[in-house]
Scaffold this motif. Structure first.
Motif, short mmCIF file in Angstrom:
data_model
loop_
_atom_site.label_atom_id
_atom_site.label_comp_id
_atom_site.label_asym_id
_atom_site.label_seq_id
_atom_site.Cartn_x
_atom_site.Cartn_y
_atom_site.Cartn_z
N ILE A 1 2.96 -9.95 4.52
CA ILE A 1 4.28 -9.92 5.14
C ILE A 1 5.04 -8.73 4.55
CG2 ILE A 1 6.41 -11.18 5.58
CD1 ILE A 1 4.87 -13.76 4.96
N PRO A 2 5.17 -7.63 5.31
CA PRO A 2 5.95 -6.49 4.81
C PRO A 2 7.43 -6.67 5.14
CG PRO A 2 4.90 -5.90 6.88
CD PRO A 2 4.52 -7.34 6.59
N TYR A 3 8.28 -6.09 4.30
CA TYR A 3 9.72 -6.16 4.51
C TYR A 3 10.30 -4.76 4.62
CZ TYR A 3 8.73 -10.83 2.65
OH TYR A 3 8.19 -12.07 2.43
N LEU A 4 11.41 -4.65 5.35
CA LEU A 4 12.05 -3.36 5.54
C LEU A 4 12.51 -2.77 4.22
CD1 LEU A 4 12.87 -1.43 7.85
CD2 LEU A 4 15.12 -2.50 7.83
N GLN B 1 9.42 -4.20 0.08
CA GLN B 1 8.69 -5.27 -0.60
C GLN B 1 7.59 -5.82 0.30
OE1 GLN B 1 11.18 -8.05 -2.92
NE2 GLN B 1 12.96 -6.85 -2.27
N ASN B 2 6.67 -6.57 -0.30
CA ASN B 2 5.52 -7.06 0.43
C ASN B 2 5.01 -8.34 -0.23
OD1 ASN B 2 2.41 -7.26 0.71
ND2 ASN B 2 2.95 -5.86 2.34
N THR C 1 5.04 -8.04 -4.11
CA THR C 1 5.27 -6.71 -4.66
C THR C 1 6.69 -6.27 -4.34
OG1 THR C 1 2.94 -6.17 -4.32
CG2 THR C 1 4.43 -4.33 -4.72
N PHE C 2 7.44 -5.92 -5.37
CA PHE C 2 8.80 -5.45 -5.19
C PHE C 2 8.79 -3.95 -4.93
CE2 PHE C 2 8.94 -9.21 -7.85
CZ PHE C 2 9.96 -9.95 -7.28
N ASP C 3 9.94 -3.44 -4.50
CA ASP C 3 10.07 -2.00 -4.31
C ASP C 3 10.11 -1.34 -5.68
OD1 ASP C 3 10.21 0.32 -2.93
OD2 ASP C 3 12.31 0.15 -2.37
N LYS C 4 9.97 -0.03 -5.71
CA LYS C 4 9.96 0.71 -6.97
C LYS C 4 11.22 0.43 -7.79
CE LYS C 4 7.05 4.59 -5.54
NZ LYS C 4 6.97 6.06 -5.35
N VAL C 5 11.04 0.27 -9.10
CA VAL C 5 12.15 0.05 -10.01
C VAL C 5 12.35 1.32 -10.84
CG1 VAL C 5 13.04 -1.34 -11.92
CG2 VAL C 5 11.66 -2.40 -10.12
N LYS C 6 13.52 1.90 -10.77
CA LYS C 6 13.79 3.13 -11.49
C LYS C 6 14.19 2.81 -12.93
CE LYS C 6 16.91 7.09 -11.64
NZ LYS C 6 18.12 7.70 -11.07
N ILE D 1 5.98 0.04 -9.89
CA ILE D 1 5.98 -0.93 -8.80
C ILE D 1 5.64 -2.28 -9.41
CG2 ILE D 1 4.95 -1.56 -6.60
CD1 ILE D 1 4.23 1.38 -6.21
N ILE D 2 6.61 -3.18 -9.41
CA ILE D 2 6.46 -4.47 -10.06
C ILE D 2 5.93 -5.50 -9.06
CG2 ILE D 2 7.59 -6.26 -11.42
CD1 ILE D 2 7.56 -3.58 -12.79
N ALA D 3 4.97 -6.28 -9.51
CA ALA D 3 4.43 -7.36 -8.66
C ALA D 3 4.22 -8.60 -9.52
CB ALA D 3 3.11 -6.93 -8.02
#
Length: 826
Positions: free
Chosen positions: A665-668, A671-672, A737-742, A750-752
């Motif tokens: 399930i991808p998100y805008l 995230q996934n 999987t979250f979006d990139k964390v700066k 990329i945190i999962a």
């Protein structure tokens, strides 16, 4: 007289300042997303911002405050400053409110509900028995020359010794000169859209891409924005989002009735919608709803985020059929609030980050624009087409249309840069061999490097495991420079530790190009991992390294002769059938006892049928075969293996059934969430080499630090090698999987979060002698955190084992691993 003129001038200036029109825009402080229809109160008069947050206000007294208010935000008082020309008002979210939402009024809720209920009579795909039309589509990557400064900048840098160095940067100047003459990139397509009771079909009638003699099939299957506004999900840049005019979408969005307008001489309600969570980067926009039949007759969509996306849909009212039919789509992408380099369409359009300071890069002015317009519309007449399961057909003739064909679509005669773009990019492509580089990149991505008539298999060059040590080799497959009808693949390798050669050869012949049907024969003498779970239809993705075999020492030698056929004859499937004769020699202490006989070596003749079914994916038919252009989930894999005891002296009679379901399930937001449910059932006389070890990936060593190795993709990181074996098993994995964390400059992991579990059992355990293992009746559970791509592709993962099979010593339940994600840039 002179004094009179002076007094008049002063009086005029005072009047001009005391009564002036101020323009501005209201934005969310954190996201810079415009706040639509906010209240603006000044001098006892209230107006509202438009749907882009913009407003125009007549100011008479600069000493009186302008008050901005909106539910979910603190009110903001603003006093005019001297010389202000355009106001940017940033409002702060009121975090003390439990529900930072605005709610739709009953009237507009009923209108939106009626739009949803009326889909069956307003959506062309449901209301019309048949229709077809031709569609001209033009994609452009360009920039407005007037928006780019031609000034040559001076960049001040300091060297290693602290000395100042001034460097001239002419990139903006060169970029401006380029876009004054031509666009950056463009491509055109004419397609035939057809609909009948079997579904929808697209046939490409003509296509051309600047700089390429042969268009990229991947682009032809790219759906940047949805054709229909009535589907439950809308596609925006390849991501599916909930449609506001759907039953679930109504829960995510709020609606506001703005006014009543005329669209095509028909009365329409203008409705604004936005996410309930005000700082969300979800879709927002304007819907124009026909007051008589509740159909959408016009729509504006907008998304703010890493990129800003604008979409406009217009429709024609066909009185004869009493339906609004698509007239035009416009889709624009410009730079948003990104803080890192951002590529779209494989780098065709690039936005650079702003981390280096406030200086604007030339590419910040770049935009992507897509326009499509239907013509030759035919409704409720006979429409027929073949293979409805194939979404897009691309015949060879569509790629060779003459220039005269495209002149029919040159509606904008003022765009002199369009023709120059094709001329310039065609010559640039030839000079820099861009087409060759694209083909090369695609092959490298799949693990091959072309050398004349052979594509060298990069996976065969070097490997390492505990049994062979370093393994070096060479392998490859012939390409279409030799023949389109047949190919020969093969490899040879040598292990430095076991001092033995391994090899394999596979000649193949193409039976049918349209369905990618190949018949092949192969022979190999090589090592295989014990208890390996492998589906024949799964693509073997290219990896610089394969982490799991590095730590494995339990292999078996297998001499195998196979005849097999693979095909995509059945739409949306990959099918495989084989007959295999194997001679197996375990390279570890193991004996299989059956009916009083002991087997250390054995022979097996098996038949195998494997199929992967991707029912929701979209496929394209090309002259080179069928391509999965849009991978959608869930996907289903099934495999059945049966030994043939009466054929070629087979030692055992057994069967195996393997099943796998994968869903994503991808998100805008980027995230996934992914799920994998997998199981296997082996019954009969099955030796340990053919059973299941459920993909362990942990060394059997005392301390945590000694067990640090590379993490696998879907392996159990806390399960020790050869710890568990099963004849029946089920595993389930869930990963978010979250979006990139700066965290710092160039450090954006990329945190999962991951949880894996397995359960299984072993039949006839007494038959397996000399090899110690446990079984999975009580189940196995592990959870962990992955921080991938921390720096140059490297990352770290941490997993914890718990539940029934947790070990007494806490440290033995922990696994710390290194991860690596390869980014080839394609």
């Amino acid at each position: 007289m002179k004094k009179t003129w002076v007094y008049l001038l002063i009086l005029f200036c005072n009047f001009a300042f005391s009564q002036k029109v101020m323009q501005g825009q209201i934005l969310d402080y954190d996201t810079t997303v415009p706040i639509a229809f906010a209240k603006i109160t000044y001098n006892n008069k209230t107006i509202a911002s438009d749907w882009e947050g913009k407003f125009s206000l007549e100011v008479k007294d600069d000493k009186k405050p302008i008050v901005f208010s909106y539910k979910g935000y603190y009110d903001k008082n603003y006093y005019l400053t001297v010389g202000a020309k355009f106001l940017i008002i940033k409002m702060v979210t009121n975090n003390t409110m439990k529900e930072q939402e605005i709610y739709s009024e009953n009237q507009v809720n009923l209108l939106v509900k009626k739009v949803i209920e009326s889909k069956s009579k307003n959506q062309p795909e449901k209301a019309l028995a048949t229709f077809q039309y031709k569609n001209y589509e033009h994609l452009l990557v360009s920039a407005q020359p007037d928006s780019i400064s031609s000034k040559i900048d001076s960049i001040i840098k300091k060297n290693l010794f602290g000395r100042t160095k001034i460097k001239l940067d002419s990139s903006n100047y060169k970029f401006k000169k380029l876009v004054q003459k031509q666009h950056i990139y463009q491509t055109e397509k004419v397609n035939l859209i057809q609909h009948n009771n079997k579904g929808d079909k697209e046939t490409v009638l003509a296509t051309r891409m600047a700089g390429l003699k042969k268009p990229l099939y991947e682009y032809l299957g790219l759906n940047l924005v949805s054709y229909s506004l009535y589907d439950n999900k809308l596609d925006i840049l390849g991501i599916s989002i909930h449609n506001p005019i759907s039953n679930y979408g109504r829960k995510l969005y709020v609606f506001k009735l703005i006014d009543t307008v005329k669209v095509g001489n028909r009365t329409a309600y203008r409705i604004y919608f936005q996410p309930k969570k005000l700082n969300s980067n979800r879709l927002r926009g304007l819907l124009y709803v026909d007051a008589e039949n509740s159909a959408v007759c016009k729509a504006f969509f907008r998304i703010y985020g890493m990129v800003n996306i604008n979409a406009l849909y217009t429709f024609n009212y066909l009185k004869e059929h009493q339906i609004w039919f698509p007239e035009k789509r416009q889709f624009t992408v410009v730079k948003g609030n990104n803080s890192e380099n951002l590529n779209i369409l494989g780098g065709t359009i690039k936005f650079t980050s702003e981390l280096g300071g406030s200086r604007k890069d030339a590419s910040d002015h770049t935009y992507l624009k897509l326009e499509s317009a239907p013509y030759d519309v035919v409704i409720n007449k006979e429409v027929t087409f073949k293979h409805p399961q194939i979404k897009i057909d691309v015949p060879d003739v569509s790629m060779s249309k003459p220039d005269s064909y495209w002149k029919n679509f040159e509606k904008d005669t003022l765009d002199v840069r369009k023709i120059q773009t094709y001329v310039s990019l065609d010559s640039l492509s030839e000079a820099e061999k861009i087409e060759h580089k694209i083909i090369l990149g695609k092959k490298i991505f799949n693990g091959y490097f072309p050398v004349n008539i052979i594509d060298v298999d990069l996976r065969t060059l070097a490997k390492y495991n505990n049994y062979e040590g370093f393994r070096f080799g060479i392998g490859g497959v012939t390409n279409n420079k030799l023949s389109d009808k047949y190919k020969i693949s093969g490899y040879v390798a040598y292990g430095l530790k076991d001092e033995k050669f391994k090899f394999g050869i596979t000649p193949s012949y193409l039976l049918d190009k349209e369905t990618n049907t190949w018949i092949s024969a192969s022979y190999s003498d090589d090592l295989k991992e014990i208890g390996q779970i492998q589906f024949a239809t799964e693509a073997k993705r290219f990896k610089i390294y394969d982490p799991r075999p590095i730590n494995i020492s339990t292999f078996y030698n297998q001499k195998t002769a196979t005849a097999f056929i693979e095909s995509k004859y059945i739409p949306k499937t990959d099918a495989f059938f084989s007959l295999t004769r194997s001679e197996v020699q375990p390279l570890f202490d193991y004996t299989y006892q059956l009916d009083g006989n002991s087997y250390t070596n054995y022979r097996a003749t098996t038949a195998q049928f494997s199929i992967q079914w991707n029912p929701y994916s979209d496929y394209m038919q090309t002259s080179t075969g069928r391509i999965e252009i849009e991978k959608k989930f869930p996907k289903f894999s099934f495999q059945f293996t049966k030994s043939l005891p009466s054929l070629f002296g087979n030692d055992f009679d057994f069967s195996k059934i393997d099943v796998k379901i994968a869903h994503e399930i991808p998100y805008l937001s980027g995230q996934n969430t992914s799920f994998i449910l997998q199981g296997g059932f082996a019954f009969g006389e099955v030796p340990l080499t053919n059973l299941y070890s459920v993909a362990p990936n942990n060394l059997n060593k005392d301390s945590l630090l000694k067990r640090i190795t590379f993490a696998g993709k879907n392996s159990f990181e806390t399960m020790f090698f050869n710890e568990f074996f099963s004849s029946k098993y089920v595993t389930f994995q869930v990963k978010h999987t979250f979006d990139k964390v700066k965290l710092a400059y160039k450090i954006k992991p990329i945190i999962a979060v991951v949880t894996r579990m397995a359960i299984g059992s072993m039949d006839y355990q007494e038959r397996h002698i000399g090899f110690q293992y446990k079984t999975l009746e009580n189940g196995f559970i592990e959870s962990g955190v992955e921080a991938n791509s921390i720096y140059k592709g490297f990352g770290m993962t941490f997993f914890f084992r718990y539940g029934p099979n947790a070990l007494p010593k806490l440290e033995d339940n922990l696994a710390l691993k290194i991860s690596y994600v390869l980014d080839l840039g394609f």
